[in-house]
Design an enzyme around this catalytic site. Structure first.
Site, PDB file in Angstrom:
ATOM      1  N   ALA A 175      -4.762 -65.479 -17.279  1.00 25.64           N
ATOM      2  CA  ALA A 175      -5.661 -65.226 -18.555  1.00 25.64           C
ATOM      3  C   ALA A 175      -5.329 -63.777 -18.826  1.00 25.64           C
ATOM      4  O   ALA A 175      -4.967 -62.860 -18.015  1.00 25.64           O
ATOM      5  CB  ALA A 175      -7.210 -65.213 -18.310  1.00 25.64           C
ATOM      6  N   GLY A 185      -4.826 -68.146 -14.244  1.00 21.44           N
ATOM      7  CA  GLY A 185      -4.983 -69.030 -15.352  1.00 21.44           C
ATOM      8  C   GLY A 185      -3.514 -69.909 -15.498  1.00 21.44           C
ATOM      9  O   GLY A 185      -3.653 -70.931 -15.723  1.00 21.44           O
ATOM     10  N   GLU A 242      -3.646 -72.441 -12.786  1.00 20.27           N
ATOM     11  CA  GLU A 242      -4.636 -73.342 -13.148  1.00 20.27           C
ATOM     12  C   GLU A 242      -4.179 -74.291 -14.310  1.00 20.27           C
ATOM     13  O   GLU A 242      -4.544 -75.313 -14.152  1.00 20.27           O
ATOM     14  CB  GLU A 242      -6.147 -72.730 -13.724  1.00 20.27           C
ATOM     15  CG  GLU A 242      -6.791 -71.897 -12.471  1.00 20.27           C
ATOM     16  CD  GLU A 242      -7.657 -71.145 -12.973  1.00 20.27           C
ATOM     17  OE1 GLU A 242      -7.518 -70.328 -13.943  1.00 20.27           O
ATOM     18  OE2 GLU A 242      -9.116 -71.148 -12.433  1.00 20.27           O
ATOM     19  N   GLU A 282      -7.756 -63.686  -9.033  1.00 20.91           N
ATOM     20  CA  GLU A 282      -9.024 -63.150  -9.724  1.00 20.91           C
ATOM     21  C   GLU A 282      -9.924 -62.619  -8.852  1.00 20.91           C
ATOM     22  O   GLU A 282     -10.581 -61.405  -9.308  1.00 20.91           O
ATOM     23  CB  GLU A 282      -9.948 -64.428 -10.123  1.00 20.91           C
ATOM     24  CG  GLU A 282      -9.056 -65.181 -11.378  1.00 20.91           C
ATOM     25  CD  GLU A 282      -8.098 -66.307 -10.792  1.00 20.91           C
ATOM     26  OE1 GLU A 282      -7.881 -66.211  -9.603  1.00 20.91           O
ATOM     27  OE2 GLU A 282      -7.853 -66.991 -11.966  1.00 20.91           O
TER      28      GLU A 282
HETATM   29  N1  DAK Z   1      -2.867 -60.142 -19.130  1.00 17.77           N
HETATM   30  C1  DAK Z   1      -2.447 -59.430 -19.814  1.00 17.77           C
HETATM   31  N2  DAK Z   1      -1.247 -58.633 -19.821  1.00 17.77           N
HETATM   32  C2  DAK Z   1      -0.412 -58.955 -18.676  1.00 17.77           C
HETATM   33  C3  DAK Z   1      -0.811 -59.978 -17.691  1.00 17.77           C
HETATM   34  C4  DAK Z   1      -2.282 -60.494 -17.925  1.00 17.77           C
HETATM   35  N3  DAK Z   1      -2.802 -61.390 -16.787  1.00 17.77           N
HETATM   36  N4  DAK Z   1      -0.066 -60.073 -16.734  1.00 17.77           N
HETATM   37  C5  DAK Z   1       1.076 -59.205 -17.440  1.00 17.77           C
HETATM   38  N5  DAK Z   1       0.787 -58.462 -18.342  1.00 17.77           N
HETATM   39  C6  DAK Z   1       1.484 -57.641 -18.946  1.00 17.77           C
HETATM   40  C7  DAK Z   1       1.583 -56.323 -18.640  1.00 17.77           C
HETATM   41  O1  DAK Z   1       0.354 -55.472 -18.826  1.00 17.77           O
HETATM   42  C8  DAK Z   1       2.804 -55.844 -19.130  1.00 17.77           C
HETATM   43  O2  DAK Z   1       2.444 -55.152 -20.285  1.00 17.77           O
HETATM   44  P1  DAK Z   1       2.812 -53.796 -20.740  1.00 17.77           P
HETATM   45  O3  DAK Z   1       2.454 -52.737 -19.806  1.00 17.77           O
HETATM   46  O4  DAK Z   1       4.427 -53.852 -20.813  1.00 17.77           O
HETATM   47  O5  DAK Z   1       2.450 -53.665 -22.257  1.00 17.77           O
HETATM   48  C9  DAK Z   1       3.729 -56.754 -19.078  1.00 17.77           C
HETATM   49  O6  DAK Z   1       2.841 -57.965 -19.246  1.00 17.77           O
HETATM   50  C10 DAK Z   1       4.471 -57.059 -18.014  1.00 17.77           C
HETATM   51  O7  DAK Z   1       3.933 -56.911 -16.875  1.00 17.77           O
HETATM   52  P2  DAK Z   1       4.020 -55.742 -15.805  1.00 17.77           P
HETATM   53  O8  DAK Z   1       4.898 -54.647 -16.267  1.00 17.77           O
HETATM   54  O9  DAK Z   1       2.946 -55.605 -14.793  1.00 17.77           O
HETATM   55  O10 DAK Z   1       5.382 -56.661 -14.867  1.00 17.77           O
HETATM   56  P3  DAK Z   1       5.521 -56.648 -13.266  1.00 17.77           P
HETATM   57  O11 DAK Z   1       6.853 -57.407 -13.143  1.00 17.77           O
HETATM   58  O12 DAK Z   1       5.797 -55.267 -12.707  1.00 17.77           O
HETATM   59  O13 DAK Z   1       4.356 -57.330 -12.473  1.00 17.77           O
HETATM   60  C11 DAK Z   1       2.941 -59.285 -12.258  1.00 17.77           C
HETATM   61  C12 DAK Z   1       4.157 -59.004 -12.936  1.00 17.77           C
HETATM   62  C13 DAK Z   1       2.853 -60.729 -12.742  1.00 17.77           C
HETATM   63  C14 DAK Z   1       3.109 -59.244 -10.712  1.00 17.77           C
HETATM   64  C15 DAK Z   1       1.926 -58.338 -12.853  1.00 17.77           C
HETATM   65  O14 DAK Z   1       2.214 -58.180 -14.459  1.00 17.77           O
HETATM   66  C16 DAK Z   1       0.455 -58.866 -12.815  1.00 17.77           C
HETATM   67  O15 DAK Z   1      -0.007 -58.526 -11.389  1.00 17.77           O
HETATM   68  N6  DAK Z   1      -0.243 -59.525 -13.558  1.00 17.77           N
HETATM   69  C17 DAK Z   1      -1.560 -59.763 -13.368  1.00 17.77           C
HETATM   70  C18 DAK Z   1      -1.457 -61.060 -12.712  1.00 17.77           C
HETATM   71  C19 DAK Z   1      -3.006 -61.734 -12.762  1.00 17.77           C
HETATM   72  O16 DAK Z   1      -3.763 -60.759 -11.979  1.00 17.77           O
HETATM   73  N7  DAK Z   1      -3.506 -62.902 -13.489  1.00 17.77           N
HETATM   74  C20 DAK Z   1      -4.588 -63.232 -13.158  1.00 17.77           C
HETATM   75  C21 DAK Z   1      -5.295 -62.858 -14.399  1.00 17.77           C
HETATM   76  S1  DAK Z   1      -7.009 -63.099 -14.291  1.00 17.77           S
HETATM   77  C22 DAK Z   1     -12.721 -67.390 -16.780  1.00 17.77           C
HETATM   78  C23 DAK Z   1     -11.746 -67.761 -17.438  1.00 17.77           C
HETATM   79  C24 DAK Z   1     -10.370 -67.495 -16.929  1.00 17.77           C
HETATM   80  C25 DAK Z   1     -10.390 -66.914 -15.875  1.00 17.77           C
HETATM   81  C26 DAK Z   1     -11.419 -66.470 -14.943  1.00 17.77           C
HETATM   82  C27 DAK Z   1     -12.376 -66.613 -15.579  1.00 17.77           C
HETATM   83  N8  DAK Z   1     -13.982 -67.625 -17.096  1.00 17.77           N
HETATM   84  C28 DAK Z   1     -14.485 -67.065 -18.553  1.00 17.77           C
HETATM   85  C29 DAK Z   1     -15.019 -68.118 -16.238  1.00 17.77           C
HETATM   86  C30 DAK Z   1      -8.975 -66.626 -15.643  1.00 17.77           C
HETATM   87  C31 DAK Z   1      -8.639 -65.261 -14.913  1.00 17.77           C
HETATM   88  C32 DAK Z   1      -7.339 -64.677 -14.766  1.00 17.77           C
HETATM   89  O17 DAK Z   1      -6.440 -65.593 -15.054  1.00 17.77           O
END
Ligand code: DAK
Length: 276
Positions: A81, A126, A129, A149
Protein backbone atom coordinates in the site's frame (compact mmCIF):
# COMPACT_ATOMS: atom_id res chain seq x y z
CA UNK A 1 8.90 -3.73 -19.12
CA UNK A 2 10.12 -7.28 -18.56
CA UNK A 3 12.51 -8.70 -21.10
CA UNK A 4 11.05 -11.53 -23.11
CA UNK A 5 7.43 -10.40 -23.22
CA UNK A 6 6.05 -11.59 -26.52
CA UNK A 7 2.76 -9.76 -26.22
CA UNK A 8 2.71 -6.00 -26.49
CA UNK A 9 0.93 -4.41 -23.57
CA UNK A 10 -1.23 -1.49 -24.56
CA UNK A 11 -4.28 0.25 -23.24
CA UNK A 12 -7.15 -0.23 -25.59
CA UNK A 13 -10.32 1.69 -26.36
CA UNK A 14 -10.84 5.34 -27.04
CA UNK A 15 -12.54 5.88 -23.70
CA UNK A 16 -9.52 4.67 -21.76
CA UNK A 17 -8.55 7.07 -19.00
CA UNK A 18 -6.62 4.76 -16.71
CA UNK A 19 -3.20 6.17 -15.83
CA UNK A 20 -1.84 3.52 -13.50
CA UNK A 21 -3.15 0.33 -15.10
CA UNK A 22 -2.39 -1.21 -18.48
CA UNK A 23 -4.88 -3.67 -19.87
CA UNK A 24 -4.27 -5.94 -22.80
CA UNK A 25 -6.45 -8.77 -24.03
CA UNK A 26 -5.39 -11.39 -26.52
CA UNK A 27 -6.40 -14.98 -27.22
CA UNK A 28 -8.90 -15.10 -24.33
CA UNK A 29 -6.26 -13.90 -21.82
CA UNK A 30 -6.40 -10.43 -20.22
CA UNK A 31 -3.16 -9.05 -18.78
CA UNK A 32 -3.52 -6.33 -16.15
CA UNK A 33 -0.27 -4.49 -15.45
CA UNK A 34 0.05 -2.18 -12.46
CA UNK A 35 1.94 0.68 -14.00
CA UNK A 36 3.41 2.93 -11.34
CA UNK A 37 6.99 1.92 -11.70
CA UNK A 38 8.56 4.98 -10.03
CA UNK A 39 6.85 4.08 -6.74
CA UNK A 40 7.50 0.36 -7.27
CA UNK A 41 3.81 -0.05 -8.20
CA UNK A 42 2.62 0.85 -4.70
CA UNK A 43 -1.15 0.72 -4.27
CA UNK A 44 -2.37 4.30 -4.06
CA UNK A 45 -6.11 4.96 -4.02
CA UNK A 46 -5.86 5.75 -7.73
CA UNK A 47 -4.21 2.38 -8.45
CA UNK A 48 -6.85 0.52 -6.45
CA UNK A 49 -9.65 2.44 -8.14
CA UNK A 50 -8.29 1.79 -11.61
CA UNK A 51 -7.52 -1.85 -10.82
CA UNK A 52 -11.15 -2.18 -9.76
CA UNK A 53 -12.25 -0.58 -13.04
CA UNK A 54 -9.96 -2.83 -15.09
CA UNK A 55 -11.45 -5.89 -13.38
CA UNK A 56 -14.96 -4.68 -14.21
CA UNK A 57 -13.99 -4.17 -17.84
CA UNK A 58 -12.45 -7.64 -18.04
CA UNK A 59 -15.48 -9.15 -16.33
CA UNK A 60 -17.76 -7.60 -18.95
CA UNK A 61 -15.74 -9.19 -21.76
CA UNK A 62 -17.11 -12.71 -22.01
CA UNK A 63 -14.26 -13.67 -24.35
CA UNK A 64 -11.76 -13.49 -21.48
CA UNK A 65 -11.22 -16.90 -19.93
CA UNK A 66 -8.12 -16.20 -17.80
CA UNK A 67 -6.45 -13.11 -16.28
CA UNK A 68 -2.83 -12.33 -15.43
CA UNK A 69 -1.90 -9.59 -12.96
CA UNK A 70 1.67 -8.30 -12.94
CA UNK A 71 3.68 -5.16 -12.19
CA UNK A 72 5.44 -2.81 -14.59
CA UNK A 73 9.23 -2.95 -14.74
CA UNK A 74 11.59 -5.66 -13.61
CA UNK A 75 12.00 -4.69 -9.97
CA UNK A 76 8.62 -4.82 -8.32
CA UNK A 77 5.27 -6.55 -8.55
CA UNK A 78 3.71 -4.27 -5.92
CA UNK A 79 5.73 -2.84 -3.00
CA UNK A 80 2.62 -2.53 -0.84
CA UNK A 81 0.00 0.00 0.00
CA UNK A 82 1.16 3.57 -0.60
CA UNK A 83 2.83 4.51 2.68
CA UNK A 84 3.01 8.24 1.88
CA UNK A 85 -0.72 8.31 1.21
CA UNK A 86 -1.56 6.19 4.28
CA UNK A 87 0.58 8.02 6.81
CA UNK A 88 -1.87 10.75 7.82
CA UNK A 89 -5.12 8.86 7.50
CA UNK A 90 -7.65 9.10 10.31
CA UNK A 91 -9.11 5.93 11.81
CA UNK A 92 -12.21 6.37 9.64
CA UNK A 93 -10.17 6.98 6.48
CA UNK A 94 -7.98 3.95 7.22
CA UNK A 95 -11.10 1.81 7.68
CA UNK A 96 -12.58 3.06 4.37
CA UNK A 97 -9.27 2.44 2.56
CA UNK A 98 -9.00 -1.06 4.04
CA UNK A 99 -12.64 -1.81 3.15
CA UNK A 100 -12.24 -0.71 -0.47
CA UNK A 101 -8.96 -2.61 -0.90
CA UNK A 102 -10.52 -5.72 0.53
CA UNK A 103 -13.49 -5.39 -1.84
CA UNK A 104 -11.12 -5.21 -4.82
CA UNK A 105 -9.11 -8.20 -3.61
CA UNK A 106 -12.28 -10.24 -2.96
CA UNK A 107 -13.38 -9.36 -6.49
CA UNK A 108 -10.16 -10.97 -7.72
CA UNK A 109 -10.52 -13.99 -5.46
CA UNK A 110 -14.11 -14.61 -6.58
CA UNK A 111 -13.54 -13.50 -10.19
CA UNK A 112 -15.53 -15.58 -12.67
CA UNK A 113 -12.36 -17.00 -14.26
CA UNK A 114 -8.89 -17.88 -12.92
CA UNK A 115 -6.47 -15.07 -12.06
CA UNK A 116 -2.71 -15.72 -12.14
CA UNK A 117 -0.26 -13.43 -10.33
CA UNK A 118 3.02 -13.06 -12.24
CA UNK A 119 5.19 -11.78 -9.39
CA UNK A 120 8.13 -9.95 -10.97
CA UNK A 121 9.97 -8.59 -7.93
CA UNK A 122 8.84 -7.11 -4.61
CA UNK A 123 5.50 -8.40 -3.34
CA UNK A 124 5.36 -6.70 0.04
CA UNK A 125 2.42 -5.87 2.28
CA UNK A 126 -0.51 -5.12 -0.01
CA UNK A 127 1.56 -6.60 -2.87
CA UNK A 128 1.87 -9.96 -1.16
CA UNK A 129 -1.83 -9.69 -0.31
CA UNK A 130 -2.71 -8.92 -3.92
CA UNK A 131 -0.76 -11.98 -5.08
CA UNK A 132 -2.52 -14.10 -2.46
CA UNK A 133 -5.95 -13.02 -3.66
CA UNK A 134 -5.08 -14.54 -7.05
CA UNK A 135 -5.72 -18.24 -7.73
CA UNK A 136 -2.16 -19.10 -8.75
CA UNK A 137 1.16 -17.38 -8.07
CA UNK A 138 4.09 -17.68 -10.48
CA UNK A 139 7.22 -15.78 -9.49
CA UNK A 140 10.51 -14.60 -10.90
CA UNK A 141 13.52 -15.96 -9.08
CA UNK A 142 14.31 -12.40 -7.88
CA UNK A 143 10.88 -12.00 -6.24
CA UNK A 144 10.69 -11.04 -2.58
CA UNK A 145 7.62 -11.64 -0.42
CA UNK A 146 6.72 -10.25 2.97
CA UNK A 147 4.21 -8.66 5.31
CA UNK A 148 6.28 -5.82 6.83
CA UNK A 149 3.29 -3.95 8.30
CA UNK A 150 4.02 -4.36 12.01
CA UNK A 151 7.33 -2.61 11.38
CA UNK A 152 5.25 0.38 10.25
CA UNK A 153 2.98 0.27 13.26
CA UNK A 154 0.00 -1.37 11.56
CA UNK A 155 -1.34 -4.84 10.88
CA UNK A 156 -1.74 -6.29 7.40
CA UNK A 157 -5.00 -4.79 6.13
CA UNK A 158 -5.84 -6.33 2.77
CA UNK A 159 -6.46 -9.88 3.93
CA UNK A 160 -2.86 -10.77 4.82
CA UNK A 161 -3.64 -12.16 8.26
CA UNK A 162 -6.30 -14.40 6.72
CA UNK A 163 -5.00 -15.60 3.35
CA UNK A 164 -1.37 -16.13 4.37
CA UNK A 165 -2.36 -18.43 7.23
CA UNK A 166 -4.68 -20.37 4.93
CA UNK A 167 -1.99 -20.72 2.26
CA UNK A 168 1.09 -21.59 4.32
CA UNK A 169 -0.31 -22.50 7.74
CA UNK A 170 -0.64 -20.40 10.89
CA UNK A 171 2.88 -21.02 12.23
CA UNK A 172 4.76 -19.78 9.18
CA UNK A 173 2.25 -16.95 8.64
CA UNK A 174 2.77 -15.76 12.20
CA UNK A 175 6.55 -15.96 11.82
CA UNK A 176 6.35 -13.79 8.69
CA UNK A 177 3.81 -11.29 10.06
CA UNK A 178 5.22 -10.90 13.59
CA UNK A 179 8.82 -10.75 12.36
CA UNK A 180 8.06 -8.38 9.45
CA UNK A 181 10.89 -10.11 7.64
CA UNK A 182 10.89 -10.54 3.90
CA UNK A 183 11.52 -13.91 2.31
CA UNK A 184 13.18 -14.71 -0.98
CA UNK A 185 11.53 -16.51 -3.87
CA UNK A 186 13.05 -19.92 -3.04
CA UNK A 187 11.65 -19.80 0.49
CA UNK A 188 8.25 -18.66 -0.83
CA UNK A 189 8.28 -21.66 -3.14
CA UNK A 190 9.35 -24.03 -0.36
CA UNK A 191 6.45 -22.99 1.90
CA UNK A 192 3.89 -23.22 -0.90
CA UNK A 193 3.28 -19.49 -1.24
CA UNK A 194 4.10 -19.66 -4.95
CA UNK A 195 3.37 -22.43 -7.43
CA UNK A 196 6.53 -22.12 -9.53
CA UNK A 197 9.65 -20.01 -10.04
CA UNK A 198 11.16 -18.86 -13.33
CA UNK A 199 14.14 -16.79 -14.44
CA UNK A 200 12.82 -13.21 -14.54
CA UNK A 201 12.95 -12.99 -18.33
CA UNK A 202 10.83 -16.14 -18.70
CA UNK A 203 8.12 -15.27 -16.17
CA UNK A 204 5.59 -13.56 -18.46
CA UNK A 205 5.85 -16.21 -21.13
CA UNK A 206 5.33 -18.89 -18.49
CA UNK A 207 2.28 -17.05 -17.16
CA UNK A 208 0.87 -16.61 -20.65
CA UNK A 209 1.48 -20.27 -21.44
CA UNK A 210 -0.33 -21.35 -18.29
CA UNK A 211 -3.19 -18.90 -18.94
CA UNK A 212 -3.55 -20.12 -22.54
CA UNK A 213 -3.64 -23.71 -21.33
CA UNK A 214 -6.44 -22.85 -18.90
CA UNK A 215 -8.28 -20.86 -21.59
CA UNK A 216 -8.40 -23.91 -23.87
CA UNK A 217 -10.64 -25.76 -21.42
CA UNK A 218 -14.39 -25.34 -21.01
CA UNK A 219 -14.72 -21.89 -19.38
CA UNK A 220 -17.91 -22.67 -17.48
CA UNK A 221 -16.43 -25.89 -16.09
CA UNK A 222 -13.28 -24.00 -15.02
CA UNK A 223 -15.42 -21.33 -13.34
CA UNK A 224 -17.50 -23.97 -11.56
CA UNK A 225 -14.34 -25.75 -10.40
CA UNK A 226 -12.94 -22.45 -9.04
CA UNK A 227 -16.14 -21.84 -7.08
CA UNK A 228 -16.16 -25.42 -5.80
CA UNK A 229 -12.58 -25.15 -4.48
CA UNK A 230 -13.01 -21.66 -2.98
CA UNK A 231 -16.41 -22.23 -1.41
CA UNK A 232 -15.62 -25.78 -0.40
CA UNK A 233 -12.61 -24.59 1.62
CA UNK A 234 -15.03 -22.66 3.86
CA UNK A 235 -16.96 -25.86 4.68
CA UNK A 236 -16.44 -29.20 6.37
CA UNK A 237 -16.00 -32.18 4.01
CA UNK A 238 -19.73 -32.95 3.73
CA UNK A 239 -20.51 -29.33 2.96
CA UNK A 240 -17.66 -29.17 0.46
CA UNK A 241 -18.79 -32.32 -1.33
CA UNK A 242 -22.35 -30.91 -1.55
CA UNK A 243 -20.92 -27.80 -3.24
CA UNK A 244 -18.91 -29.95 -5.63
CA UNK A 245 -21.97 -32.05 -6.56
CA UNK A 246 -23.93 -28.90 -7.42
CA UNK A 247 -21.13 -27.36 -9.51
CA UNK A 248 -20.57 -30.71 -11.28
CA UNK A 249 -24.27 -31.19 -12.04
CA UNK A 250 -24.59 -27.62 -13.31
CA UNK A 251 -22.04 -28.43 -16.03
CA UNK A 252 -24.65 -30.71 -17.57
CA UNK A 253 -26.71 -27.63 -18.47
CA UNK A 254 -23.95 -26.54 -20.85
CA UNK A 255 -23.31 -27.18 -24.53
CA UNK A 256 -19.62 -27.50 -23.69
CA UNK A 257 -20.26 -30.64 -21.60
CA UNK A 258 -21.93 -32.44 -24.52
CA UNK A 259 -19.30 -31.10 -26.91
CA UNK A 260 -16.30 -32.03 -24.75
CA UNK A 261 -17.49 -35.58 -24.20
CA UNK A 262 -18.42 -36.00 -27.87
CA UNK A 263 -14.93 -34.81 -28.85
CA UNK A 264 -13.44 -37.49 -26.61
CA UNK A 265 -15.68 -40.27 -27.92
CA UNK A 266 -15.07 -39.23 -31.54
CA UNK A 267 -11.31 -38.92 -30.90
CA UNK A 268 -11.31 -35.32 -32.13
CA UNK A 269 -7.80 -33.90 -32.53
CA UNK A 270 -8.81 -30.36 -31.61
CA UNK A 271 -11.42 -28.84 -29.32
CA UNK A 272 -12.90 -25.34 -29.37
CA UNK A 273 -15.32 -24.78 -26.52
CA UNK A 274 -18.08 -22.23 -27.08
CA UNK A 275 -18.48 -21.01 -23.47
CA UNK A 276 -22.15 -21.99 -23.60
N1 DAK B 1 4.56 3.21 -0.69
C1 DAK B 1 4.96 4.37 -1.26
N2 DAK B 1 6.10 4.53 -1.93
C2 DAK B 1 6.90 3.46 -2.04
C3 DAK B 1 6.58 2.21 -1.47
C4 DAK B 1 5.33 2.10 -0.77
N3 DAK B 1 4.91 0.96 -0.23
N4 DAK B 1 7.60 1.36 -1.73
C5 DAK B 1 8.50 2.05 -2.44
N5 DAK B 1 8.10 3.30 -2.63
C6 DAK B 1 8.80 4.36 -3.34
C7 DAK B 1 9.98 4.89 -2.51
O1 DAK B 1 9.52 5.83 -1.57
C8 DAK B 1 10.84 5.50 -3.58
O2 DAK B 1 10.30 6.74 -3.94
P1 DAK B 1 11.27 8.03 -4.21
O3 DAK B 1 12.05 8.22 -2.95
O4 DAK B 1 12.12 7.60 -5.39
O5 DAK B 1 10.31 9.16 -4.53
C9 DAK B 1 10.65 4.55 -4.76
O6 DAK B 1 9.42 3.86 -4.50
C10 DAK B 1 11.76 3.54 -4.88
O7 DAK B 1 11.88 2.87 -3.64
P2 DAK B 1 13.29 2.74 -2.86
O8 DAK B 1 14.20 3.87 -3.20
O9 DAK B 1 12.98 2.50 -1.43
O10 DAK B 1 13.86 1.42 -3.54
P3 DAK B 1 14.86 0.36 -2.89
O11 DAK B 1 15.26 -0.54 -4.00
O12 DAK B 1 15.93 1.03 -2.10
O13 DAK B 1 13.95 -0.47 -1.86
C11 DAK B 1 12.00 -1.65 -1.14
C12 DAK B 1 12.90 -1.24 -2.33
C13 DAK B 1 10.76 -2.35 -1.71
C14 DAK B 1 12.76 -2.64 -0.24
C15 DAK B 1 11.61 -0.39 -0.33
O14 DAK B 1 11.10 0.60 -1.23
C16 DAK B 1 10.58 -0.65 0.71
O15 DAK B 1 10.85 -1.21 1.78
N6 DAK B 1 9.32 -0.24 0.42
C17 DAK B 1 8.23 -0.34 1.37
C18 DAK B 1 7.76 -1.78 1.45
C19 DAK B 1 6.68 -1.92 2.48
O16 DAK B 1 6.89 -1.64 3.69
N7 DAK B 1 5.50 -2.32 2.03
C20 DAK B 1 4.36 -2.50 2.89
C21 DAK B 1 3.54 -1.24 2.87
S1 DAK B 1 2.30 -1.30 4.12
C22 DAK B 1 -4.89 -1.35 5.76
C23 DAK B 1 -4.86 -1.40 4.41
C24 DAK B 1 -3.73 -1.78 3.77
C25 DAK B 1 -2.60 -2.11 4.46
C26 DAK B 1 -2.64 -2.06 5.83
C27 DAK B 1 -3.76 -1.70 6.49
N8 DAK B 1 -6.06 -0.95 6.43
C28 DAK B 1 -6.63 0.31 6.08
C29 DAK B 1 -6.64 -1.73 7.46
C30 DAK B 1 -1.39 -2.44 3.75
C31 DAK B 1 -0.21 -1.99 4.19
C32 DAK B 1 1.01 -2.09 3.40
O17 DAK B 1 1.08 -2.64 2.33
Amino acid sequence: MLKGITVKITNEGEDNHMETILLHTEHHVATITINREKALNALSTQVLTELNEALDRVNADQDVYCVIITGAGNKSFVAGADIAEMKDKSVEEAAAYGKFGNEVFRKIETFRCPVIAAVNGFALGGGCELAMSCDIRLAADNAVFGQPEVGLGITPGFGGTQRLARLVGAGIAKEMVFGARNIKAERAYAIGLVNALYPAEELMNAALKMASGIAKNAPIAVANAKRAINNGLQENMDGGIAIEVKEFADCFRTEDQTYGMTCFLEKAKEKHFSNK
